[in-house]
Design a protein around this motif. Sequence first.
Motif, PDB file in Angstrom:
ATOM      1  N   THR A  55      -9.173  -0.153 -14.467  1.00  0.00           N
ATOM      2  CA  THR A  55      -8.395   0.684 -13.544  1.00  0.00           C
ATOM      3  C   THR A  55      -8.648   0.273 -12.098  1.00  0.00           C
ATOM      4  O   THR A  55      -7.720   0.236 -11.279  1.00  0.00           O
ATOM      5  CB  THR A  55      -8.751   2.169 -13.740  1.00  0.00           C
ATOM      6  OG1 THR A  55      -8.513   2.538 -15.098  1.00  0.00           O
ATOM      7  CG2 THR A  55      -7.914   3.058 -12.834  1.00  0.00           C
ATOM      8  N   CYS A  58      -6.697  -2.863 -11.314  1.00  0.00           N
ATOM      9  CA  CYS A  58      -5.269  -2.560 -11.162  1.00  0.00           C
ATOM     10  C   CYS A  58      -4.989  -1.858  -9.832  1.00  0.00           C
ATOM     11  O   CYS A  58      -3.998  -2.165  -9.161  1.00  0.00           O
ATOM     12  CB  CYS A  58      -4.789  -1.685 -12.325  1.00  0.00           C
ATOM     13  SG  CYS A  58      -4.801  -2.506 -13.923  1.00  0.00           S
ATOM     14  N   THR A  61      -5.214  -4.401  -7.037  1.00  0.00           N
ATOM     15  CA  THR A  61      -4.124  -5.367  -7.123  1.00  0.00           C
ATOM     16  C   THR A  61      -2.799  -4.748  -6.691  1.00  0.00           C
ATOM     17  O   THR A  61      -1.905  -5.454  -6.216  1.00  0.00           O
ATOM     18  CB  THR A  61      -4.020  -5.905  -8.562  1.00  0.00           C
ATOM     19  OG1 THR A  61      -5.278  -6.492  -8.932  1.00  0.00           O
ATOM     20  CG2 THR A  61      -2.940  -6.961  -8.691  1.00  0.00           C
ATOM     21  N   THR A  62      -2.654  -3.456  -6.852  1.00  0.00           N
ATOM     22  CA  THR A  62      -1.431  -2.771  -6.435  1.00  0.00           C
ATOM     23  C   THR A  62      -1.224  -2.853  -4.930  1.00  0.00           C
ATOM     24  O   THR A  62      -0.083  -2.874  -4.460  1.00  0.00           O
ATOM     25  CB  THR A  62      -1.484  -1.289  -6.863  1.00  0.00           C
ATOM     26  OG1 THR A  62      -1.605  -1.225  -8.279  1.00  0.00           O
ATOM     27  CG2 THR A  62      -0.229  -0.547  -6.444  1.00  0.00           C
ATOM     28  N   PHE A  89       2.354   3.416  -8.690  1.00  0.00           N
ATOM     29  CA  PHE A  89       1.201   2.736  -9.274  1.00  0.00           C
ATOM     30  C   PHE A  89      -0.115   3.237  -8.684  1.00  0.00           C
ATOM     31  O   PHE A  89      -1.102   3.414  -9.416  1.00  0.00           O
ATOM     32  CB  PHE A  89       1.319   1.222  -9.099  1.00  0.00           C
ATOM     33  CG  PHE A  89       2.279   0.574 -10.049  1.00  0.00           C
ATOM     34  CD1 PHE A  89       2.035   0.575 -11.410  1.00  0.00           C
ATOM     35  CD2 PHE A  89       3.444  -0.017  -9.589  1.00  0.00           C
ATOM     36  CE1 PHE A  89       2.911  -0.012 -12.315  1.00  0.00           C
ATOM     37  CE2 PHE A  89       4.337  -0.604 -10.473  1.00  0.00           C
ATOM     38  CZ  PHE A  89       4.070  -0.606 -11.832  1.00  0.00           C
ATOM     39  N   PHE A  93      -3.078   4.970 -10.977  1.00  0.00           N
ATOM     40  CA  PHE A  93      -4.426   4.433 -11.153  1.00  0.00           C
ATOM     41  C   PHE A  93      -5.489   5.328 -10.526  1.00  0.00           C
ATOM     42  O   PHE A  93      -6.613   5.422 -11.041  1.00  0.00           O
ATOM     43  CB  PHE A  93      -4.501   3.014 -10.597  1.00  0.00           C
ATOM     44  CG  PHE A  93      -3.642   2.031 -11.346  1.00  0.00           C
ATOM     45  CD1 PHE A  93      -3.736   1.934 -12.727  1.00  0.00           C
ATOM     46  CD2 PHE A  93      -2.725   1.235 -10.689  1.00  0.00           C
ATOM     47  CE1 PHE A  93      -2.934   1.042 -13.439  1.00  0.00           C
ATOM     48  CE2 PHE A  93      -1.918   0.344 -11.384  1.00  0.00           C
ATOM     49  CZ  PHE A  93      -2.031   0.254 -12.760  1.00  0.00           C
TER      50      PHE A  93
END
Length: 298
Positions: A55, A58, A61-62, A89, A93
């Motif tokens: 998580t 992610c 990276t978002t 997103f 997350f």
Amino acid sequence: MRLTDDPELKTSLFSLFLPMYLVTVLGNMLIILAVISDSRLHTPMYFFLSNLSFTDICLSTTMIPKMLVNIQAQNQSITYAGCLSQICFVLNFVLCENFLLSIMAYDRYVAICHPLTYALIMTPRFCGLLTLLSLGISIGDALLHSLMVLRLSFCTDMEIPLFFCEVVQVIKLACSDTLINNILIYFAASIFGGVPLFGIIFSYIQIVSSILRMSVSGRKYKAFSTCGSHLSVVTLFYGTAFGVYISSAVTNSSRKTTVASMMYTVVTPMMNPFIYSLRNTDMKGALGRLIGRIFSFL
């Protein structure tokens, strides 16, 4: 979404955020690989930890890759569709991390307060269901807030005073009525943030009470050490997350809000692997064996 026009500051920001992103991805990836490769870590606690690391990857990276592109680009902007996607997103997350931290607190509560029934309660099926339920609620809530933003109308040439599209700040820029959006945000934050946090606090009250009743000092130390890492991450995550909403509510300073948002969306995912690996003997051993195998393979 403008960061700065100062060339020297652009270079400094790029030099700061790129290493932070690489450390976040590498550190959390090592946690995931260590849990997968070491059979001694095939327990509920490390299963949830690996999900937390995924998580964190992610979440970073978002936001960070787009921000790094914007720093170097002349046009520091994001499309309307891109902003909505980022809102969805990021919310997903962040909520996932919130739920996983509360599940990990429950796992520690069962392990320390009910050790004889731990294996019967925390079965692989139950752990998987908890993770899927967390993901389902997170996706549903993130989609709802994104659709509610979609119904708003915005003025042209908006400038978001953050380095990513954060739902509260985006709503502030709307030209239409945002009462329903604000009510929904604070209602969801109270339920999906307040209930897990209350569960964490309740779990740790029970855990501390149970540890203090232990007669063997070795068991006390082991119990405190296994909970210390998780409690550190909980404090860092919730402390900085509340800081964002408090700062956005009481101040109009975009600089202060940006610093607060950076703490819980960038710094926390980067720090989690260090907190767990430095304070956890089993994780340090697994990481050492994993890195040894990687170097021997190379």
